[in-house]
Every structure is written in structure tokens, then in C-alpha cells.
Design a protein around this motif. Structure first.
Motif, PDB file in Angstrom:
ATOM      1  N   ILE A   1      -6.153  13.421   1.430  1.00 54.23           N
ATOM      2  CA  ILE A   1      -5.540  12.304   0.706  1.00 54.23           C
ATOM      3  C   ILE A   1      -5.945  12.396  -0.758  1.00 54.23           C
ATOM      4  CG2 ILE A   1      -5.499   9.786   0.485  1.00 54.23           C
ATOM      5  CD1 ILE A   1      -5.897   9.670   3.521  1.00 54.23           C
ATOM      6  N   THR A   2      -4.966  12.272  -1.638  1.00 53.55           N
ATOM      7  CA  THR A   2      -5.209  12.461  -3.064  1.00 53.55           C
ATOM      8  C   THR A   2      -5.141  11.168  -3.867  1.00 53.55           C
ATOM      9  OG1 THR A   2      -2.871  12.978  -3.383  1.00 53.55           O
ATOM     10  CG2 THR A   2      -4.367  14.828  -2.993  1.00 53.55           C
ATOM     11  N   GLU A   3      -4.281  10.206  -3.439  1.00 55.21           N
ATOM     12  CA  GLU A   3      -4.089   8.977  -4.225  1.00 55.21           C
ATOM     13  C   GLU A   3      -3.909   7.778  -3.308  1.00 55.21           C
ATOM     14  OE1 GLU A   3      -1.052   9.321  -7.408  1.00 55.21           O
ATOM     15  OE2 GLU A   3      -0.706  11.299  -6.510  1.00 55.21           O
TER      16      GLU A   3
ATOM     17  N   VAL B   1       0.846  -1.192   0.000  1.00 55.60           N
ATOM     18  CA  VAL B   1       0.000   0.000   0.000  1.00 55.60           C
ATOM     19  C   VAL B   1       0.881   1.240   0.000  1.00 55.60           C
ATOM     20  CG1 VAL B   1      -1.752   1.287   1.264  1.00 55.60           C
ATOM     21  CG2 VAL B   1      -1.826  -1.201   1.244  1.00 55.60           C
ATOM     22  N   ASP B   2       0.492   2.225  -0.803  1.00 59.95           N
ATOM     23  CA  ASP B   2       1.127   3.536  -0.770  1.00 59.95           C
ATOM     24  C   ASP B   2       0.044   4.596  -0.887  1.00 59.95           C
ATOM     25  OD1 ASP B   2       3.889   5.093  -1.097  1.00 59.95           O
ATOM     26  OD2 ASP B   2       2.439   6.004  -2.469  1.00 59.95           O
ATOM     27  N   VAL B   3       0.108   5.602  -0.010  1.00 56.43           N
ATOM     28  CA  VAL B   3      -0.905   6.663   0.010  1.00 56.43           C
ATOM     29  C   VAL B   3      -0.193   7.997  -0.169  1.00 56.43           C
ATOM     30  CG1 VAL B   3      -2.752   7.754   1.324  1.00 56.43           C
ATOM     31  CG2 VAL B   3      -2.363   5.292   1.534  1.00 56.43           C
ATOM     32  N   GLU B   4      -0.737   8.834  -1.038  1.00 49.25           N
ATOM     33  CA  GLU B   4      -0.200  10.174  -1.254  1.00 49.25           C
ATOM     34  C   GLU B   4      -1.183  11.203  -0.693  1.00 49.25           C
ATOM     35  OE1 GLU B   4       2.761  11.095  -2.653  1.00 49.25           O
ATOM     36  OE2 GLU B   4       3.306   8.976  -2.799  1.00 49.25           O
ATOM     37  N   ALA B   5      -0.635  12.214  -0.013  1.00 46.65           N
ATOM     38  CA  ALA B   5      -1.446  13.291   0.554  1.00 46.65           C
ATOM     39  C   ALA B   5      -0.961  14.624   0.013  1.00 46.65           C
ATOM     40  CB  ALA B   5      -1.373  13.272   2.080  1.00 46.65           C
ATOM     41  N   TYR B   6      -1.763  15.654   0.239  1.00 43.22           N
ATOM     42  CA  TYR B   6      -1.408  16.991  -0.241  1.00 43.22           C
ATOM     43  C   TYR B   6      -0.211  17.507   0.546  1.00 43.22           C
ATOM     44  CZ  TYR B   6      -1.970  21.856  -1.726  1.00 43.22           C
ATOM     45  OH  TYR B   6      -1.778  23.107  -2.249  1.00 43.22           O
TER      46      TYR B   6
ATOM     47  N   ASN C   1       0.600  18.205  -6.057  1.00 43.32           N
ATOM     48  CA  ASN C   1       1.892  18.383  -5.402  1.00 43.32           C
ATOM     49  C   ASN C   1       2.945  18.794  -6.425  1.00 43.32           C
ATOM     50  OD1 ASN C   1       0.755  17.568  -2.978  1.00 43.32           O
ATOM     51  ND2 ASN C   1       1.353  15.426  -3.243  1.00 43.32           N
ATOM     52  N   SER C   2       3.604  19.902  -6.153  1.00 42.02           N
ATOM     53  CA  SER C   2       4.636  20.363  -7.083  1.00 42.02           C
ATOM     54  C   SER C   2       5.756  21.127  -6.389  1.00 42.02           C
ATOM     55  CB  SER C   2       4.010  21.274  -8.155  1.00 42.02           C
ATOM     56  OG  SER C   2       3.398  22.397  -7.550  1.00 42.02           O
TER      57      SER C   2
ATOM     58  N   LYS D   1     -11.838  11.743  -5.928  1.00 43.47           N
ATOM     59  CA  LYS D   1     -12.533  12.789  -6.676  1.00 43.47           C
ATOM     60  C   LYS D   1     -12.527  14.116  -5.927  1.00 43.47           C
ATOM     61  CE  LYS D   1     -15.754   9.419  -8.722  1.00 43.47           C
ATOM     62  NZ  LYS D   1     -17.187   8.996  -8.802  1.00 43.47           N
ATOM     63  N   GLU D   2     -12.784  14.063  -4.618  1.00 50.89           N
ATOM     64  CA  GLU D   2     -12.924  15.299  -3.848  1.00 50.89           C
ATOM     65  C   GLU D   2     -11.630  16.105  -3.757  1.00 50.89           C
ATOM     66  OE1 GLU D   2     -16.006  12.401  -2.230  1.00 50.89           O
ATOM     67  OE2 GLU D   2     -13.969  12.378  -3.049  1.00 50.89           O
ATOM     68  N   THR D   3     -10.483  15.470  -3.972  1.00 50.62           N
ATOM     69  CA  THR D   3      -9.197  16.186  -3.877  1.00 50.62           C
ATOM     70  C   THR D   3      -8.477  16.236  -5.222  1.00 50.62           C
ATOM     71  OG1 THR D   3      -8.119  14.116  -3.187  1.00 50.62           O
ATOM     72  CG2 THR D   3      -8.890  15.611  -1.443  1.00 50.62           C
TER      73      THR D   3
END
Length: 638
Positions: A288-290, A276-281, A332-333, A325-327
């Protein structure tokens, strides 16, 4: 006839006791703390940022010396101590604690005696040496200058004790504890930290061995297998073969791993790896974005050679990439090169889900067909729909953070009854390479001749983390023993070469210094080497003292500090006079020694100029806790 009693004269000033003199013995009821231990106290017993907050407010930039400290000295009578121990009254340390409590809302206290027995010292025993007055340490007087005033040791300093007295033995033990307290970490703390480091490294290595067992490249130990050496009836020829089997069963001697052949041992528990890998803003970390989830079923690896770094097995990894969808508007850049739109085609196609759908969809990836999407054609792995519950292994790179993110989404992996354990590739890599510091996923992939495209995409990271797991397991199994032995050999060679170089350099220095012949030249007067003369017994000043005075003079450029020191100097004589009468008089009760709390802190190397530099170590002992503030007042709940 009775004697006439003295009658006080109206308007006469009260008698002021004479100021103490250098070498005057302190009262037996006084308590003291080593000055160097007080210097290190905020760094030794506090977490950051509290240690840094205390240091900036009361220690750094000359603030510690600005307070003014009454110094005492004591000859430790220890063979390994080159100079007397400098002490300060416990009353002044208590005043410092009170100021910290009042200004910073931190509840601070003396370290517990069991953990730091040399921090708070008393000298009540009869027949032992007691501290003697030295003077006031402030911006006008350096510590070097104060130490130069210490009279030389004489037998009269011993009191009335003998070397074989029990009290004298207890005194030496007390001095050893006091010197230990002045060090950055005590011996007990160093030993405990060493055991903790060894335990952590051992846990990493054991985790790697279990991963090897799950993937069939290391056998599970056979329990209760008898040692052939204990069988007297076995023949020498049979003993050699039996010992090989015994060592193989214990994982001590294993055959070389051939990556072109299937796994030599059974896959332990025939597990399914779920990564599992989770990406956040990046600017908030809450949205949480991905979500990326990849799985590897060991059933798909039966009879299949792993290949170099397990690259053949990596083709059996199934991956999915979910975007929230909500995020969707958050990208991220700035701190992280986000690439949510670049899920690698070889892994699949990104899927859009809502926060409400997330827990159920994540749960489906932990059940057959796991993360293999229905209708997905990029993998030839069979899709299983009706199978018994399988044992699961959670995988991640710094997995704890991803577990926390899943909980925020409403899915707690800890509730899975068939989840055996979690493997962290960051820790597995450290166990393989014997590295103390963690490595990034991209660096690990490069080590194994793999390229991680578009990292920081949750789907890609999950897939690449599983690839890293396979590569670490295969490579470590091929080189574990050989690597360890070669590392030991290389390190030993380096240390031997450095030792030889140092010995040659030292021999050369002595050859240059101790030339043949000569008579040593004319005598050197004592004043030329900084020793006291007969008419100036305690006014010694070395070059270090002079330079210290020069440095200290620059500190007085601050007008505010100078004014503070002017006010301080006006009261110095009164403080000195009062100190000898009763150094403990202002303590209304015994210094509070609270139960110590487990606390990490940065180890700090403190020079005499109080220039504090942070290091990366933790310690246990006394310290403090944050106090709540209610309407500007400190509220303490006991």
C-alpha cells in the motif's frame, strides 16, 4: 429321447450380435442425456476459469465430436417442438466426467434433478415411447446429416399408450423438462436471476434514498401514520390536504428541491461522512502506497444551501493525504497514471507516515476533529475536540476494496460501534441513472460538470468521491421522478417506432412475394426441396448438410485428429453392437448426483459447429469442485 445339445467347435469365433439399425428401440433400463444439454454443461454449471478450462480441453475445436457419441432420438409429441430430441447414453456422459476428473482434477457430476430435471432421463415406465437408435456422431458425420436420417413419426412410435393415460402425461412433462435443459438457462434459473437483479437494483435505489435522508433532501417516513382515505369522517377539502401530507410522509410526493435554499428536511441522525481511498502498487497490489481520508460533517451544512450539484456544500469537505514511507519508492505508471506527489493544494498537504503509525492515524480520522488537521487553515469549519460520539457513514467508490486494504493495514472499520453503514458512489450513480454497469469516478464528475484533477492520488480521490456523493444526491432528488418518466416515454417511443418499422417491412415483403395473378408455376419435385424420395427414405441432404460436410472436411486437416478418428472408426461397429445390448452395462453404479453448489458461470451460446462464445451470466445447478492433488494423485475428502 432328448434333443442333441450344440457343442462349441474349438477355435470358432464367438457370435457377434448384429449391429443396431436406425429406429431400433433402446432397452427400458437405459438412461440418456439431451445432446444439446451436454454441450452447454460446462458453461451452465461452472465458474470461470474452470468452465473455460473444461471447454478448451474437451469441447472446443472439434474435440467434443472427436470423442464420438452414440445418438438416439425420440419424438417428443409436443406441439411446440419442431423436431425430435437428440439423446446420448448416460454411460458416455459418465465417461466424459471421468476423463475430466482424471485429467483436470475436477470433481464433476450430473446436475441435481431438482434444479435440472431434464438432464438425466430414464424411460422405465410402461406404455411410453422410448429412445431409438440413430447412429454415431463424429467428425465424418454432421449433426444435420444425422438428423436427416430420422424416420418420420408414425403412430407405432407411441407404444401402447393413449393420449389420456397418466403415463403419457408424465412423458410429455419429461420431454418439456428435457427441452428446457437444452436451453442456456432454465426457466427457474431465469426467474431466480431476474429476482436477484431486481433485488440488487432495489438495494441501490434504497441506498440512494437513505443518502438523501442523511443530507436532508428527503424526509424519513413517518411510521404508523394513518391513511386519510380510511377515515370516513374527513371532508373532501380536508382529504386533499391530508393526502398530500400522507404522501409526503411516505416520500411519494415531494416538493421540488430548491438548491438555492437550505435543505428542506432535517438531517437524519446528523451523521459525519468519512470517505476512504487506498492506493496500492499496480504490479503487486499488496504494498500500500497511499491513504486518502475526507470527511463531511452535516453540522457544517445547517442553514447552508447546497447549490447546483451540491457545490456549495463541497467547500465543507476536510481532506488528508497520507503516504507510506516504506513504499515511497514504488510508483504507478504502467497500468495506472499514478500521481502521489500531486495532492491538490486546495485540499491540504501530504503527510508521511509509517506502516506502524497507520492504524492509529487512520483511527484518529474517525474521531473528532475527524480528518481536519490541527492548524490547517484551508477550511473555515470549526474544530471540535470534546463532543459526544457521532454517527458515522463510510463512503467510497467501490468501497469493498478500500475496506479490505484498511484491514491489511491493521484497521477494521467494522469494529466501530457508531458506524451506521457504507455508501458506494458507484452504486448510487447506477441507481440515479438506471445504469447496469459501473462508471469511473472521473466520468461521474464530468456528468455533474466537475473536473477531477490528478485522479488516482488517494487524497484527491477521497475528496472527489465525497463531492460525487453530494452531486448524485442533489441531482437525483431534482430529477428522479421526471427522469424516470421521461426515460419510460423515450423507450416506449423507440419500441413503438421499431415495431411500426418492422410491420411496414414485413407488409412490403409479403406484397412483393404474393403478386397478383399467376398459377404458381410447375410442380416442384420433392428432391429439389430436399425431401426424401420413396427409394431413398432416409438419405435427405439439404444445402446446410452439404456446407456442413465442407466445413467438417477442413477439420480433418490435422494429422493427429485424423489418426484419432481412424482409430475411432475401427471400433465404431463394436460400440454400436454393444450399445443396443445394454447401454448402461458399463455404469457400475447409478450416476452420482451430488448436492449442487452455488456457482456463477458465464452463459454460453453454443452453435452446432461447437464455436463457443462467452457471455456475462451466472447459473446454479450441478457442476464440480476443484480436487487437491497430492503427489500426482487426486485426494478426495468426503
Amino acid at each position: 429321447m432328448s434333443r442333441d445339445r450344440a457343442v462349441p467347435v474349438e477355435g470358432a469365433s464367438p457370435r457377434i450380435p448384429p449391429p443396431p439399425y436406425i429406429g431400433q428401440e433402446a432397452p427400458s433400463e437405459s438412461k440418456f442425456c439431451p445432446l444439446a444439454a451436454v454441450n452447454k454443461w460446462p458453461y451452465k454449471f461452472f465458474h470461470n476459469p474452470d468452465s473455460e478450462t473444461i471447454a478448451q480441453a474437451f469441447f472446443a475445436a472439434g474435440k467434443f465430436r472427436t470423442r464420438g457419441w452414440t445418438l438416439y432420438y425420440i419424438h417428443t409429441l409436443l406441439s411446440n417442438a419442431s423436431k425430435p430430441l437428440i439423446l446420448v447414453p448416460a454411460t458416455e456422459v459418465q465417461d466424459l466426467f471421468d476423463d475430466i476428473k482424471r485429467e483436470l482434477r475436477l470433481l464433476v457430476y450430473f446436475p441435481k434433478a431438482e434444479k435440472e430435471p431434464g438432464f438425466l432421463l430414464s424411460f422405465k415406465e410402461e406404455g411410453i415411447p422410448r429412445p431409438r437408435y440413430l447412429g454415431r456422431l463424429d467428425l465424418d458425420h454432421s449433426l444435420d446429416e444425422m438428423e436427416a436420417r430420422i424416420p418420420p413419426y408414425t403412430d407405432s412410435d407411441n407404444g401402447e399408450h393413449r393420449a389420456d393415460d397418466r403415463s403419457f402425461a408424465a412423458f410429455k412433462k419429461k420431454m418439456e423438462a428435457a427441452i428446457e435443459a437444452t436451453k442456456q438457462k432454465s426457466k427457474n434459473q431465469r426467474d431466480r436471476k431476474k429476482k436477484e437483479r431486481i433485488g440488487t437494483k432495489q438495494a441501490w435505489c434504497e441506498q440512494l434514498k437513505r443518502a438523501q435522508c442523511y443530507l436532508g433532501v428527503r424526509p424519513r417516513s413517518v411510521p404508523n401514520m394513518p391513511n386519510p382515505m380510511e377515515d370516513p369522517s374527513i371532508s373532501p377539502r380536508e382529504l386533499e390536504r391530508a393526502m398530500k401530507r400522507y404522501h409526503s410522509s411516505k416520500g411519494v410526493e415531494l416538493p421540488d428541491l430548491e438548491v438555492s435554499e437550505p435543505a428542506p428536511f432535517a438531517f437524519q441522525d446528523h451523521v459525519v461522512f468519512v470517505c476512504v481511498d487506498v492506493e496500492a502498487y499496480e504490479k503487486d497490489h499488496r504494498p500500500i502506497t497511499e491513504i486518502g481520508i475526507s470527511t463531511l460533517d452535516t453540522h457544517d451544512l445547517l442553514g447552508l444551501p447546497p447549490g447546483e450539484y451540491g457545490k456549495t456544500w463541497t467547500k465543507k469537505i476536510r481532506s488528508r493525504h497520507f503516504r507510506i514511507k516504506e513504499t515511497a519508492h514504488l510508483h504507478n505508471s504502467e497500468y495506472v497514471a499514478g500521481c502521489a506527489d500531486n495532492f491538490e493544494p486546495e485540499f491540504g498537504v501530504s503527510e508521511w507516515i509509517s506502516f506502524k503509525e497507520a492504524p492509529q492515524i487512520i483511527a484518529s480520522c474517525f474521531r473528532p476533529p475527524y480528518s481536519h488537521p490541527l492548524g490547517h487553515t484551508n477550511s473555515d469549519a470549526p474544530v471540535e475536540t470534546d463532543t459526544p460520539k457521532r454517527q458515522l457513514i463510510l463512503v467510497g467508490h467501490d468501497i469493498k476494496m478500500d475496506i479490505d486494504y484498511l484491514q491489511k493495514l491493521g484497521y477494521n472499520v467494522a469494529n466501530l460501534s457508531n458506524l451506521i453503514e457504507a455508501l458506494d458512489t458507484a452504486e448510487l450513480y447506477r441507481a440515479w441513472k438506471h445504469h447496469q454497469n459501473p462508471s469511473k469516478l472521473g466520468s461521474i464528475l464530468m456528468e455533474m460538470e466537475m473536473i477531477g484533477w490528478n485522479l488516482h492520488n488517494a487524497g484527491n480521490d477521497a475528496a472527489y468521491t465525497l463531492q460525487a456523493l453530494l452531486g448524485i444526491v442533489i441531482a437525483s432528488r431534482q430529477s428522479s421522478l421526471a427522469t424516470t418518466q421521461s426515460q419510460i416515454a423515450r423507450r416506449t417511443e423507440v419500441l413503438e417506432r421499431e415495431a411500426r418499422d418492422r410491420a411496414k417491412e414485413e407488409a412490403h415483403e409479403w406484397a412483393v412475394a404474393d403478386v397478383e395473378g399467376g398459377d404458381g408455376g410447375p410442380p416442384k419435385p420433392l428432391t429439389r426441396i430436399g425431401w426424401p424420395t420413396s427409394d431413398q427414405p432416409y438419405q435427405r441432404r439439404t444445402n446446410a448438410t452439404q456446407s456442413s460436410k465442407t466445413i467438417n472436411s477442413s477439420d480433418r486437416s490435422s494429422g493427429k485428429m485424423a489418426s484419432e478418428m481412424h482409430a475411432q472408426s475401427q471400433t465404431t461397429k463394436k460400440i454400436e453392437a454393444k450399445q443396443l445390448q445394454s447401454p448402461e452395462a458399463e455404469i457400475k453404479s447409478e450416476p452420482w448426483i451430488a448436492d449442487d453448489e452455488e456457482a456463477g458461470s458465464f452463459a454460453q451460446s453454443i452453435t452446432e459447429k461447437l464455436a463457443f462464445l462467452e457471455e456475462g451470466e451466472e447459473a446454479e445447478g450441478g457442476g464440480g469442485v476443484k480436487l487437491p492433488v497430492v503427489k500426482g494423485e487426486t485426494a478426495v475428502k468426503w
